[in-house]
Write a protein that holds these residues in place. Structure first.
Motif, PDB file in Angstrom:
ATOM      1  N   ALA A   3      25.779  32.689  68.006  1.00 54.80           N
ATOM      2  CA  ALA A   3      24.361  32.988  68.206  1.00 54.80           C
ATOM      3  C   ALA A   3      23.565  31.687  68.223  1.00 54.80           C
ATOM      4  O   ALA A   3      23.800  30.790  67.424  1.00 54.80           O
ATOM      5  CB  ALA A   3      23.857  33.883  67.087  1.00 54.80           C
ATOM      6  N   VAL A   4      22.663  31.599  69.158  1.00 50.31           N
ATOM      7  CA  VAL A   4      21.808  30.429  69.277  1.00 50.31           C
ATOM      8  C   VAL A   4      20.389  30.871  68.965  1.00 50.31           C
ATOM      9  O   VAL A   4      19.852  31.768  69.610  1.00 50.31           O
ATOM     10  CB  VAL A   4      21.883  29.823  70.698  1.00 50.31           C
ATOM     11  CG1 VAL A   4      20.953  28.641  70.815  1.00 50.31           C
ATOM     12  CG2 VAL A   4      23.305  29.436  71.024  1.00 50.31           C
ATOM     13  N   LEU A   5      19.815  30.243  67.974  1.00 40.88           N
ATOM     14  CA  LEU A   5      18.459  30.592  67.572  1.00 40.88           C
ATOM     15  C   LEU A   5      17.537  29.406  67.815  1.00 40.88           C
ATOM     16  O   LEU A   5      17.867  28.279  67.440  1.00 40.88           O
ATOM     17  CB  LEU A   5      18.416  30.961  66.092  1.00 40.88           C
ATOM     18  CG  LEU A   5      19.291  32.133  65.668  1.00 40.88           C
ATOM     19  CD1 LEU A   5      19.273  32.289  64.165  1.00 40.88           C
ATOM     20  CD2 LEU A   5      18.801  33.407  66.328  1.00 40.88           C
ATOM     21  N   PRO A   6      16.390  29.639  68.419  1.00 39.31           N
ATOM     22  CA  PRO A   6      15.451  28.528  68.586  1.00 39.31           C
ATOM     23  C   PRO A   6      14.844  28.153  67.238  1.00 39.31           C
ATOM     24  O   PRO A   6      14.596  29.018  66.393  1.00 39.31           O
ATOM     25  CB  PRO A   6      14.397  29.087  69.537  1.00 39.31           C
ATOM     26  CG  PRO A   6      14.468  30.555  69.364  1.00 39.31           C
ATOM     27  CD  PRO A   6      15.890  30.870  69.004  1.00 39.31           C
ATOM     28  N   LEU A   7      14.639  26.900  67.042  1.00 37.00           N
ATOM     29  CA  LEU A   7      14.071  26.415  65.800  1.00 37.00           C
ATOM     30  C   LEU A   7      12.801  25.659  66.138  1.00 37.00           C
ATOM     31  O   LEU A   7      12.815  24.733  66.949  1.00 37.00           O
ATOM     32  CB  LEU A   7      15.078  25.491  65.106  1.00 37.00           C
ATOM     33  CG  LEU A   7      14.778  25.058  63.696  1.00 37.00           C
ATOM     34  CD1 LEU A   7      14.595  26.259  62.784  1.00 37.00           C
ATOM     35  CD2 LEU A   7      15.892  24.184  63.185  1.00 37.00           C
ATOM     36  N   ARG A   8      11.709  26.064  65.529  1.00 38.32           N
ATOM     37  CA  ARG A   8      10.424  25.434  65.812  1.00 38.32           C
ATOM     38  C   ARG A   8       9.869  24.829  64.535  1.00 38.32           C
ATOM     39  O   ARG A   8       9.944  25.428  63.468  1.00 38.32           O
ATOM     40  CB  ARG A   8       9.446  26.458  66.364  1.00 38.32           C
ATOM     41  CG  ARG A   8       9.874  26.998  67.695  1.00 38.32           C
ATOM     42  CD  ARG A   8       8.797  27.874  68.282  1.00 38.32           C
ATOM     43  NE  ARG A   8       9.276  28.406  69.545  1.00 38.32           N
ATOM     44  CZ  ARG A   8       9.101  29.636  69.948  1.00 38.32           C
ATOM     45  NH1 ARG A   8       8.442  30.482  69.196  1.00 38.32           N
ATOM     46  NH2 ARG A   8       9.564  30.032  71.101  1.00 38.32           N
TER      47      ARG A   8
END
Length: 118
Positions: free
Chosen positions: A87-92
């Protein structure tokens, strides 16, 4: 766990075939020493894997299912292992200057650093 077994099998089968071909002399390659036999078997195993894996990939691109299955079976399993993509999660991040100043002030207090000596 099944993917591990499939990948192991598809790696071991070509080298097993190569050992059998080398030991029986079926290819007609004269091998005089054990070191030479090992080198020949290693080369044959790598070539065997490369040829049938290449055929399998080519058949997949051409959508030629019988060739794909035959090449896969000759590698030890009809289909390559199917690995799940992580799973690839965007990190802000949001930099808040006021919050950072408060954190730095708290850190200075804990360390005992005076504001005037900066």
């Amino acid at each position: 766990m099944q993917n591990l077994f499939i990948s192991f099998l598809r790696t071991v089968v070509p080298y097993g075939v190569a050992l059998v071909l080398t030991a029986t002399g079926w290819l007609g390659i004269p091998v005089d020493s054990e070191a030479a036999a090992s080198a020949v078997a290693l080369g044959l195993g790598a070539a065997y894997y490369a040829v049938f894996r290449g055929l399998e990939a080519l058949a997949e691109r051409m959508a030629w299912r019988p060739l794909q299955l035959a090449a896969g079976l000759l590698l030890g399993w009809a289909r390559p292992p199917q690995y799940e993509k992580p799973a690839v999660l965007p990190l802000r991040f949001q930099l808040d200057m006021d919050a950072m100043q408060k954190d730095l002030a708290a850190m200075r207090r804990v360390l005992g650093v005076d504001e005037d000596r900066r």
